[in-house]
Structure formats: C-alpha cells, structure tokens
Scaffold this motif. Structure first.
Motif, mmCIF file in Angstrom:
data_model
loop_
_atom_site.group_PDB
_atom_site.id
_atom_site.type_symbol
_atom_site.label_atom_id
_atom_site.label_comp_id
_atom_site.label_asym_id
_atom_site.label_seq_id
_atom_site.Cartn_x
_atom_site.Cartn_y
_atom_site.Cartn_z
ATOM 1 N N HIS A 1 7.720 -5.148 8.452
ATOM 2 C CA HIS A 1 6.686 -5.733 9.290
ATOM 3 C C HIS A 1 5.546 -4.725 9.429
ATOM 4 C CE1 HIS A 1 9.133 -9.169 10.359
ATOM 5 N NE2 HIS A 1 10.125 -8.370 10.734
ATOM 6 N N LYS A 2 4.390 -5.213 9.847
ATOM 7 C CA LYS A 2 3.220 -4.344 10.014
ATOM 8 C C LYS A 2 3.553 -3.213 10.988
ATOM 9 C CE LYS A 2 -1.733 -4.447 11.088
ATOM 10 N NZ LYS A 2 -2.101 -3.753 9.856
ATOM 11 N N GLY A 3 3.240 -2.009 10.583
ATOM 12 C CA GLY A 3 3.510 -0.831 11.405
ATOM 13 C C GLY A 3 4.791 -0.115 11.030
ATOM 14 N N GLU A 4 5.723 -0.832 10.399
ATOM 15 C CA GLU A 4 6.955 -0.201 9.933
ATOM 16 C C GLU A 4 6.709 0.444 8.570
ATOM 17 O OE1 GLU A 4 10.041 -3.350 12.094
ATOM 18 O OE2 GLU A 4 9.526 -3.573 9.962
ATOM 19 N N GLU B 1 -3.625 6.327 9.360
ATOM 20 C CA GLU B 1 -5.014 6.370 8.900
ATOM 21 C C GLU B 1 -5.243 5.463 7.695
ATOM 22 O OE1 GLU B 1 -8.193 9.601 6.930
ATOM 23 O OE2 GLU B 1 -6.239 10.290 7.702
ATOM 24 N N PHE B 2 -4.324 5.489 6.739
ATOM 25 C CA PHE B 2 -4.509 4.742 5.494
ATOM 26 C C PHE B 2 -3.725 3.430 5.447
ATOM 27 C CE2 PHE B 2 -5.501 9.143 4.380
ATOM 28 C CZ PHE B 2 -6.697 8.992 3.687
ATOM 29 N N GLY B 3 -2.859 3.209 6.430
ATOM 30 C CA GLY B 3 -2.069 1.981 6.451
ATOM 31 C C GLY B 3 -1.002 1.930 5.374
ATOM 32 N N PHE B 4 -0.419 3.082 5.012
ATOM 33 C CA PHE B 4 0.625 3.094 3.991
ATOM 34 C C PHE B 4 1.874 2.393 4.507
ATOM 35 C CE2 PHE B 4 -1.534 7.246 2.760
ATOM 36 C CZ PHE B 4 -2.224 6.677 1.704
ATOM 37 N N ASP B 5 2.469 1.554 3.664
ATOM 38 C CA ASP B 5 3.715 0.894 4.064
ATOM 39 C C ASP B 5 4.927 1.466 3.351
ATOM 40 O OD1 ASP B 5 3.087 -0.111 1.578
ATOM 41 O OD2 ASP B 5 3.382 -2.212 2.104
ATOM 42 N N CYS B 6 4.719 2.410 2.442
ATOM 43 C CA CYS B 6 5.836 3.065 1.757
ATOM 44 C C CYS B 6 5.403 4.440 1.275
ATOM 45 C CB CYS B 6 6.317 2.226 0.570
ATOM 46 S SG CYS B 6 7.711 2.967 -0.329
ATOM 47 N N CYS B 7 6.226 5.448 1.544
ATOM 48 C CA CYS B 7 5.986 6.802 1.058
ATOM 49 C C CYS B 7 7.083 7.157 0.068
ATOM 50 C CB CYS B 7 5.994 7.807 2.211
ATOM 51 S SG CYS B 7 4.671 7.578 3.411
ATOM 52 N N ILE B 8 6.690 7.452 -1.163
ATOM 53 C CA ILE B 8 7.637 7.816 -2.213
ATOM 54 C C ILE B 8 7.832 9.323 -2.176
ATOM 55 C CG2 ILE B 8 8.116 7.740 -4.686
ATOM 56 C CD1 ILE B 8 5.932 5.473 -4.800
ATOM 57 N N GLY B 9 9.078 9.767 -2.026
ATOM 58 C CA GLY B 9 9.347 11.195 -1.913
ATOM 59 C C GLY B 9 10.388 11.674 -2.902
ATOM 60 N N GLY B 10 10.521 13.001 -2.999
ATOM 61 C CA GLY B 10 11.429 13.598 -3.967
ATOM 62 C C GLY B 10 12.724 14.102 -3.372
ATOM 63 N N ASN C 1 0.833 -1.207 0.000
ATOM 64 C CA ASN C 1 0.000 0.000 0.000
ATOM 65 C C ASN C 1 0.870 1.261 0.000
ATOM 66 O OD1 ASN C 1 -2.292 1.615 0.115
ATOM 67 N ND2 ASN C 1 -2.508 1.444 2.336
ATOM 68 N N PRO C 2 1.566 1.537 -1.112
ATOM 69 C CA PRO C 2 2.419 2.720 -1.155
ATOM 70 C C PRO C 2 1.640 3.988 -1.466
ATOM 71 C CG PRO C 2 2.613 1.494 -3.198
ATOM 72 C CD PRO C 2 1.656 0.725 -2.331
ATOM 73 N N VAL C 3 2.297 5.130 -1.298
ATOM 74 C CA VAL C 3 1.716 6.431 -1.624
ATOM 75 C C VAL C 3 2.831 7.329 -2.119
ATOM 76 C CG1 VAL C 3 2.015 7.424 0.697
ATOM 77 C CG2 VAL C 3 0.172 8.263 -0.773
ATOM 78 N N LEU C 4 2.503 8.265 -3.019
ATOM 79 C CA LEU C 4 3.487 9.203 -3.550
ATOM 80 C C LEU C 4 3.247 10.571 -2.931
ATOM 81 C CD1 LEU C 4 4.544 9.487 -7.307
ATOM 82 C CD2 LEU C 4 4.443 11.481 -5.808
ATOM 83 N N LEU C 5 4.271 11.100 -2.258
ATOM 84 C CA LEU C 5 4.163 12.418 -1.647
ATOM 85 C C LEU C 5 4.276 13.480 -2.742
ATOM 86 C CD1 LEU C 5 6.482 11.793 1.436
ATOM 87 C CD2 LEU C 5 3.989 11.597 1.315
ATOM 88 N N PHE C 6 3.218 14.277 -2.900
ATOM 89 C CA PHE C 6 3.153 15.231 -3.998
ATOM 90 C C PHE C 6 2.758 16.604 -3.481
ATOM 91 C CE2 PHE C 6 0.553 17.232 -7.472
ATOM 92 C CZ PHE C 6 1.641 17.582 -8.267
ATOM 93 N N SER C 7 3.685 17.569 -3.589
ATOM 94 C CA SER C 7 3.443 18.920 -3.089
ATOM 95 C C SER C 7 3.119 19.915 -4.188
ATOM 96 C CB SER C 7 4.684 19.414 -2.339
ATOM 97 O OG SER C 7 5.775 19.545 -3.246
ATOM 98 N N GLY C 8 3.417 19.564 -5.445
ATOM 99 C CA GLY C 8 3.327 20.517 -6.540
ATOM 100 C C GLY C 8 4.657 21.166 -6.840
#
Length: 309
Positions: free
Chosen positions: A176-179, A125-134, A30-37
C-alpha cells in the motif's frame, strides 16, 4: 546429439537473482538499487546488467553516505555509476544532522546506525516503494530471518514476525502507499559465492579489498584503522595517546563507516588469493570486521526494526 552442460551453482544463483530483479521491475512502481561501491552491490550491478541490458536500468542507484566512508570506495562508486551511465542519487547522514533528524551523542559516535533515518527520508523524498539491497543471509543472524522480499510498514520498520510466505520462486512485492519492500536478490549467496562470482565475471573492485599497507592500532582486540583520510579533506580515527601505531598489511572483507569497519591481516592481493583465504576462514565477515555488530547479540536486529538496510 549435443551434450548438455550442467549448470554450476553460480549459474543457479545468478538465474535466481536475475529473476528477483525482474520481479521487482515488474511488480514495483518506483524501485531503487542501494549502491555503496562495495563488493555485494557491485555483484548486483552486474546482475542488473544481465537482467536489463541493452536498455537502461528500470531504477536509479542510491547511496546513503555517512560522511565517514572510505575515500577509495566513494571514488569507485562514482566511477562505476558514470561508466554504466546510470543515475546515482547520494543522500548524506550529515544533511540529516543539519536538519536535526539525526543527533549524535558525541562527535566521534559511529554514524552507521543513523543511515536508517537518512534512508527513510530518501524513500519519502522520492516515493520509492522498493529498495534493492545486497544483504545476504550468511552475514548475520537477523539477516537470516529476512525474506527475499522483506516487507516494511508505513514507518519503515521491519517486524520479523510479520513477513509474507515465499513458496518456491513466487514473490509478493505489492504494498500500500507508504509501505516499502526491501528486495535482496543475493540473499541466498555466501561470501564465498560472491568472491567466486567476482572472479568469474572479472569485476573491478575498490583497492581496499586487496592487501595493502595501512596504519592501524589494536583496540578492544580488533584491528582499528587510524589517520584515515576523508573525501572532504579531513582525517578521522586519530589514535589515542597510549596507542602504538603500526603499519601493517591488511585488507577489508567488507566496507562501511570508517569508525566501525575493521580490516583483517592478509596477503591476498588478487581475487584468486581472496577466494582461497575465504575458504579457510572460520569467522564470518561481519563477525571479524564490523565493530558495530559486536555491541550486543541483537544490535543488527534492533537497527533493522528501525529501518536499517
């Protein structure tokens, strides 16, 4: 026989970044991409298009809004997400303030460092396991220590002495879950690489990256923007009584919270001129423009240990 064209350095960096994005999609649930503009996250959006189109991105976009972001950038963020047809999640530091999880020392305290709290709340809140950043290694010393797949523990904290080895192009994003993993596809890029890529790909940018007239004051040796409008209709950064307001031609090398992001004097009004200007500068973009990084030598590292991007 056909002659093979050698790959440019941008081709190599692009291929590496696309590989990293696909590794995240393949290894993370469940990854997500951090996007600020901002310019770095706009480059990652283009890389994600090349990695996953014509399908949808295998992750939503997330922005942690301080409530004190430049109006031009916030509007561009919404416009770009709508053009791509991708889901944009926005979570605000002001909501964390209402919950009492963020408490400011004073009303005018910069909110940049408090994004860590709101980000960790969004991850839970969303259970993300990875945040992709710039983030890029050339930006700041603490970021130079970080791996491309940077491990964060169950409290969202970063330990620079507890990172996984990265041999060749082998990346380990398992947790692991939570990391959590913070993935940085353009970690090996420089500011010059970013601008050359923007020029090559003809990427649109928020207007404040280009030279424009703006009211400023000189404060503690830095250019400080004043009377800046907010998206809620308010105005921030009022000049102090003894300060002289000057209307000057400036541009922003990086964008963030209004209270701690300074512009630089510039006449670069297109990407080509910015590339030339970047080639001659002797100060890093954060060193020249991010006032919150100048509080101490270890300010960024401390924030990253607390969960910052």
């Amino acid at each position: 026989m056909t002659t093979k064209q050698p790959l440019s350095h941008l081709d190599w960096l692009e291929a590496e970044a696309i590989h990293i994005l696909r590794e995240v999609a393949g290894q993370c649930a469940n990854p997500v991409l951090l996007f600020s503009g901002g310019k770095d996250s706009l480059c990652i959006l283009r890389l994600a298009e090349k990695a996953f189109r014509p399908g949808r991105f295998p992750f939503p976009l997330l922005h942690i809004d301080t409530g004190h972001n430049y109006l031009e950038v916030v509007n561009f963020r919404d416009q770009r997400a709508a053009e791509l047809g991708e889901r944009l999640i926005v979570r605000s530091v002001e909501d964390s303030m209402k919950r009492g999880t963020v408490v400011l020392k004073s009303a005018d305290e910069p909110r940049n460092k408090h994004q860590s709290v709101t980000l960790l709340e969004a991850i839970e809140e969303f259970g993300f396991d990875c945040c992709i950043g710039g983030a890029r290694r050339d930006e700041e010393k603490a970021r130079a220590k970080e791996r491309i797949m940077s491990f964060r523990d169950e409290f969202g904290q970063w330990d620079p002495k507890n990172q996984r080895p990265e041999l060749w192009n082998l990346y380990n994003a398992r947790v692991h879950k939570g990391e959590n993993i913070r993935a940085f596809p353009i970690s090996n890029w420089t500011e010059m690489d970013v601008w050359q890529y923007i020029e090559r790909e003809k990427l649109e940018l928020p207007s404040i990256y280009f030279a424009h007239q703006r009211d400023i004051v000189m404060r503690h040796g830095s250019i400080f923007p004043v009377n800046v409008p907010l998206s809620n209709g308010g105005v921030i950064n009022q000049p102090k009584g003894s300060e002289e307001v000057i209307n000057m031609q400036v541009r922003f090398r990086t964008v963030g919270d209004i209270t701690c992001t300074a512009p630089v004097i510039s006449d670069a009004d297109d990407v080509g001129k910015i590339v030339l200007e970047t080639a001659t500068t002797t100060i890093t973009e954060r060193g020249a423009t991010r006032l919150d990084d100048q509080t101490s030598e270890a300010s960024m590292e401390q924030r990253k240990k607390e969960g910052y991007f």
